[in-house]
Write an enzyme that holds these catalytic residues in place. Structure first.
Site, PDB file in Angstrom:
ATOM      1  N   GLU A 271       2.454  -9.603  11.466  1.00  0.00           N
ATOM      2  CA  GLU A 271       2.211  -9.202   9.918  1.00  0.00           C
ATOM      3  C   GLU A 271       3.592  -8.717   9.346  1.00  0.00           C
ATOM      4  O   GLU A 271       3.775  -9.241   8.112  1.00  0.00           O
ATOM      5  CB  GLU A 271       1.355  -7.788  10.133  1.00  0.00           C
ATOM      6  CG  GLU A 271       0.898  -7.339   8.849  1.00  0.00           C
ATOM      7  CD  GLU A 271      -0.072  -6.219   9.045  1.00  0.00           C
ATOM      8  OE1 GLU A 271      -0.065  -5.587  10.215  1.00  0.00           O
ATOM      9  OE2 GLU A 271      -0.685  -5.690   8.263  1.00  0.00           O
TER      10      GLU A 271
ATOM     11  N   ASP B  98       0.662  -1.250  -0.007  1.00  0.00           N
ATOM     12  CA  ASP B  98       0.034  -0.108  -0.001  1.00  0.00           C
ATOM     13  C   ASP B  98       1.007   1.328  -0.026  1.00  0.00           C
ATOM     14  O   ASP B  98       0.686   2.174  -0.648  1.00  0.00           O
ATOM     15  CB  ASP B  98      -0.872   0.023   1.191  1.00  0.00           C
ATOM     16  CG  ASP B  98      -1.785  -1.047   1.389  1.00  0.00           C
ATOM     17  OD1 ASP B  98      -1.875  -2.102   0.498  1.00  0.00           O
ATOM     18  OD2 ASP B  98      -2.733  -1.139   2.319  1.00  0.00           O
TER      19      ASP B  98
HETATM   20  C1  2M8 Z   1      -3.000  -4.275   4.391  1.00  0.00           C
HETATM   21  O1  2M8 Z   1      -3.994  -3.375   3.420  1.00  0.00           O
HETATM   22  C2  2M8 Z   1      -5.237  -3.077   4.029  1.00  0.00           C
HETATM   23  C3  2M8 Z   1      -5.919  -2.138   3.023  1.00  0.00           C
HETATM   24  O2  2M8 Z   1      -6.457  -2.953   1.797  1.00  0.00           O
HETATM   25  C4  2M8 Z   1      -4.913  -1.780   5.123  1.00  0.00           C
HETATM   26  O3  2M8 Z   1      -3.917  -1.484   5.491  1.00  0.00           O
HETATM   27  O4  2M8 Z   1      -5.871  -1.589   5.814  1.00  0.00           O
HETATM   28  C5  2M8 Z   1      -2.041  -4.641   3.189  1.00  0.00           C
HETATM   29  O5  2M8 Z   1      -0.809  -5.148   3.911  1.00  0.00           O
HETATM   30  C6  2M8 Z   1      -2.620  -5.543   2.290  1.00  0.00           C
HETATM   31  O6  2M8 Z   1      -1.615  -6.071   1.314  1.00  0.00           O
HETATM   32  C7  2M8 Z   1      -3.312  -6.727   2.764  1.00  0.00           C
HETATM   33  O7  2M8 Z   1      -4.109  -7.484   1.908  1.00  0.00           O
HETATM   34  C8  2M8 Z   1      -4.265  -6.260   4.026  1.00  0.00           C
HETATM   35  C9  2M8 Z   1      -4.689  -7.357   4.811  1.00  0.00           C
HETATM   36  O8  2M8 Z   1      -3.912  -8.207   5.379  1.00  0.00           O
HETATM   37  O9  2M8 Z   1      -3.455  -5.180   4.697  1.00  0.00           O
END
Ligand code: 2M8
Length: 462
Positions: free
Chosen positions: A422, A177
């Site tokens: 994470e 992101d």
């Molecule tokens: C993260 O993205 C989300 C938005 O989609 C967030 O930060 O709220 C990223 O690491 C993305 O790659 C991942 O799919 C998601 C859920 O793990 O988190």
């Protein structure tokens, strides 16, 4: 039980604990959330990775995971990046912000953008490892038609020039992101021009920093821009053609396109296995076309594959030193000439060869940030793709297999030592003191970290 067997057992517990049941219009879906600490819905590429991990544990759960994800498919074929759980209200931006209700094929509520099509690779994985012919047939009958529609969507709307590379219209689509790759493209959205109502909304509703350390997460300016785009796309009625033309953010993404190439390869193999020869040839051609396009996006000047900013008719090369440059390995697109140059960067201790590789941004980049999300930390999902990418070249170059093996060792050790975070500090390694230093960032009990521990361990160390 060995230490890794114990960690594998814990990984299974993490996954099982992250499974939720959601009932929409009388149908109950079983699906996994990335982490109950914050990500309480279903995410597209997370679930695809989780399905592959679950395949080693309980194939029926793996099937349910992909089935629940594909249930959120849009009428135009897009598979959204988030499938919401209507009972969960904490995550921002939730369904009320996206307002995509008219787009889905069912009453399932979703976001309005997509993510890299790992799900095709996962479907192929389920099919190849099917425990029974009936399971394999269920994959073909219930999931394959939807995956094919997703590919047709991506090809038609995201590669309208038919050049092989996929355009993303929001950095959330890349999965990485707030990677430095997007900094310049986002500069085009002037913070002062973003309506105050959007900034207020971000300040009022943003929940991630209530749950996680603010220094680990994207900054407010990032979130203003993320939500500005969501607001714009909503105003464009989620019309993919108009969004592609009008979005101030539109980039030919190396990471997404590399997964796209492998997804087409997987789809071609799957179609071939069930005798659909025409489809097999079609998706094989697409895979080849993308591999060629990736090769052509190698820059001798920057010694890497480069993204291209194509927003509103532009053609500007992006050359940030990030892990995206290693994804063409996974696409099997790297040429013999490019391989040693790429490996030189991967193994440079000033760049990516840290004690716990692979940092999401090169260590010596002024943009490297040790704890902040996609701007420095090591991520298990990325390592897993780089490992599998390197393994594709093991017969071409003797060094390659050693590198892959090293990253397998460090990744498994990182998780066994530190847990299912994470993301991780790439720099501590041997200098880490248990109980004193922290190496883990973001949210805990993370599904894809657990899923990839199981996969990497089973594939390479069991
Ligand atoms: C993260 O993205 C989300 C938005 O989609 C967030 O930060 O709220 C990223 O690491 C993305 O790659 C991942 O799919 C998601 C859920 O793990 O988190």
């Amino acid at each position: 039980m060995t230490r890794y067997e114990e960690t594998r057992q814990k990984a299974i517990e993490v996954l099982f604990n992250n499974i939720v049941e959601v009932t929409v219009s009388g149908i109950t879906y079983r699906r996994t959330v990335p982490s109950k600490e914050f990500y309480v819905h279903q995410w597209n590429w997370d679930s695809a990775c989780v399905a592959m991990g679950l395949m080693h544990v309980d194939p029926d759960l793996a099937f349910d995971e992909l089935n629940a994800l594909l249930a959120g498919q849009w009428k135009n074929g897009m598979v959204p990046h988030i499938i919401f759980n209507p009972d969960e209200k904490t995550y921002f931006p939730g369904p009320d912000i996206w307002q995509t209700h008219a787009q889905t094929e069912s009453d399932i509520v979703t976001s309005g953008i997509t993510q890299p099509p790992v799900l095709t690779i996962a479907l192929h994985y389920l099919y190849k490892n099917a425990p029974t012919p009936a399971f394999a047939q269920k994959c073909i009958d219930q999931l394959l038609p939807k995956v094919i529609r997703f590919h047709e969507y991506l090809k038609h709307f995201r590669d309208p020039e038919d050049g092989g590379l996929i355009s993303i219209i929001h950095s959330w689509e890349s999965g990485v992101d707030n990677s430095p790759c997007w900094d310049e493209a986002y500069q085009r959205i002037n913070i002062d021009d973003i309506p105050q109502r959007i900034k207020d909304m971000v300040h009022y509703y943003r929940t991630d920093i209530k749950h996680a350390d603010v220094s680990h997460r994207p900054k407010f300016e990032d979130y203003y821009r993320y939500l500005y785009l969501v607001d714009l796309f909503k105003r464009l009625n989620w019309d993919s053609e108009r969004i592609m033309k009008e979005s101030p953010f539109c980039v030919k993404d190396i990471l997404f396109s590399s997964i796209w190439a492998q997804a087409n390869q997987s789809l071609a193999e799957l179609c071939g296995a069930i005798g659909k020869e025409e489809e097999r040839d079609r998706y094989h051609t697409w895979a080849e076309q993308t591999r060629t396009a990736l090769q052509n996006n190698w820059s001798d000047e920057y010694q890497q594959y480069c993204e291209i900013d194509v927003a509103q008719g532009r053609h500007e090369v992006i050359h940030e030193p990030t892990i995206s440059m290693f994804f063409p390995l996974y696409a099997h697109a790297t040429t013999e000439e490019q391989l040693p140059k790429l490996l030189a960067r991967l193994t440079d201790p000033q760049e990516f060869w840290t004690p716990y590789p692979v940092p999401s941004t090169a260590l010596n980049s002024p943009k490297f940030d040790i704890a902040r999300y996609w701007r420095g930390p090591s991520w298990v999902i990325i390592n897993a793709f780089i490992i599998q990418g390197l393994k594709k070249y093991k017969d071409k170059n003797s060094q390659v297999d050693q590198l892959a093996e090293h990253i397998i060792d460090t990744t498994l050790a990182m998780i066994a030592d530190q847990g299912f975070s994470e993301y991780f500090d790439p720099t501590k390694g041997g200098g880490f003191k248990k109980g004193q230093d922290t190496m883990t960032y973001g949210f805990g009990s993370f599904s894809w970290t657990a899923a990839f521990f199981i996969m990497l361990y089973d594939m390479y160390r069991r």
